[in-house]
Write an enzyme that holds these catalytic residues in place. Structure first.
Site, PDB file in Angstrom:
ATOM      1  N   HIS A  73       0.837  -1.203   0.000  1.00 36.12           N
ATOM      2  CA  HIS A  73       0.000   0.000   0.000  1.00 36.12           C
ATOM      3  C   HIS A  73       0.867   1.247   0.000  1.00 36.12           C
ATOM      4  O   HIS A  73       2.054   1.203   0.354  1.00 36.12           O
ATOM      5  CB  HIS A  73      -0.887   0.037   1.251  1.00 36.12           C
ATOM      6  CG  HIS A  73      -0.107   0.169   2.529  1.00 36.12           C
ATOM      7  ND1 HIS A  73       0.470  -0.906   3.163  1.00 36.12           N
ATOM      8  CD2 HIS A  73       0.211   1.261   3.285  1.00 36.12           C
ATOM      9  CE1 HIS A  73       1.107  -0.496   4.254  1.00 36.12           C
ATOM     10  NE2 HIS A  73       0.962   0.822   4.333  1.00 36.12           N
ATOM     11  N   THR A  75       0.605   4.833   1.855  1.00 37.85           N
ATOM     12  CA  THR A  75      -0.152   5.558   2.874  1.00 37.85           C
ATOM     13  C   THR A  75      -0.558   6.930   2.342  1.00 37.85           C
ATOM     14  O   THR A  75       0.275   7.692   1.865  1.00 37.85           O
ATOM     15  CB  THR A  75       0.656   5.719   4.171  1.00 37.85           C
ATOM     16  OG1 THR A  75       0.995   4.422   4.678  1.00 37.85           O
ATOM     17  CG2 THR A  75      -0.139   6.474   5.230  1.00 37.85           C
ATOM     18  N   SER A 152       5.908   0.635   1.189  1.00 38.67           N
ATOM     19  CA  SER A 152       6.839  -0.153   2.008  1.00 38.67           C
ATOM     20  C   SER A 152       6.873  -1.605   1.550  1.00 38.67           C
ATOM     21  O   SER A 152       5.851  -2.192   1.192  1.00 38.67           O
ATOM     22  CB  SER A 152       6.444  -0.088   3.490  1.00 38.67           C
ATOM     23  OG  SER A 152       6.740   1.178   4.032  1.00 38.67           O
TER      24      SER A 152
END
Length: 213
Positions: A73, A75, A152
């Site tokens: 993902h 953020t 990440s």
């Protein structure tokens, strides 16, 4: 007889008082549940094909360097304390006014703490930054530092030397990530207790599809 009547009345009074306290405790528990706040974040989800590709990379890195499993993902809104009702309402309103946008990987980079150990740094283009600002405004989220869009690929507490090795390993495993562009057309609302580094309490609460036309 008068003493007996007195005792009956006294015991009845105690019963009424006990029942009242019971109802009061229930109302307090309900009230606490209604105002209970948890930590929520908004994530941009990559397309399924890229997600599968990144997951393979993440599995390889975890097998060598450790760390918990999590969904790929970017953020969009950082951790913020809200009730579930507030979070869902803000997420819905943020999604309604946002269109799909493009993210482009700059490079594999390393950070300074657990949640930014090794990641794919994205170019902070206007549309990427504006998407985060749009959602952050809806959530009332204020960051102490400029938005750094990233995806990440490893959460871990590593030494600087270990991070460098993990970075080099990621580049070796998938050399063509740098410069890769992809469409972001889905957002998700996640419950993300940042104190829980096992991530076992993390939970997806909602998801929305952004307008693409």
């Amino acid at each position: 007889m008068s003493l007996r009547r007195y005792l009956i009345r006294f015991l009845s009074l105690l019963g009424i008082l006990g029942f009242s306290l019971f109802l009061f405790s229930i109302s307090m528990e309900v009230g606490e549940a209604q105002i209970k706040k948890d930590v929520y974040s908004v994530w941009a989800l990559p397309p399924e094909d890229l997600s599968a590709r990144v997951k393979k990379l993440m599995v390889a890195l975890r097998s060598e360097f450790g760390g918990p499993q999590f969904e790929p993902h970017v953020t969009v809104v950082g951790a913020i304390g809200l009730t579930e009702a507030e979070a869902r309402d803000k997420f819905k309103s943020a999604c309604e006014g946002l269109r799909a946008y493009t993210g482009t990987v700059d490079k594999v980079a390393i950070g300074t703490f657990f949640y930014q150990c090794v990641f794919l740094l994205l170019h902070p283009t206007d549309e990427v930054v504006k998407a985060s600002a749009h959602c952050s405004d809806h959530f009332g989220f204020k960051s102490s530092s400029p938005y750094m869009p990233h995806l990440s690929i490893l959460y871990a507490d590593l030494t600087d030397e270990e991070k460098k090795k993990a970075q080099e390993r990621a580049i070796a495993l998938d050399e063509s990530l740098s410069g890769l562009s992809f469409q972001i057309s889905r957002l998700a609302l996640y419950k993300t207790d940042t104190e829980d580094k096992t991530l076992k309490s993390w939970e997806k609460m909602a998801e929305c599809n952004l307008e693409t036309s």
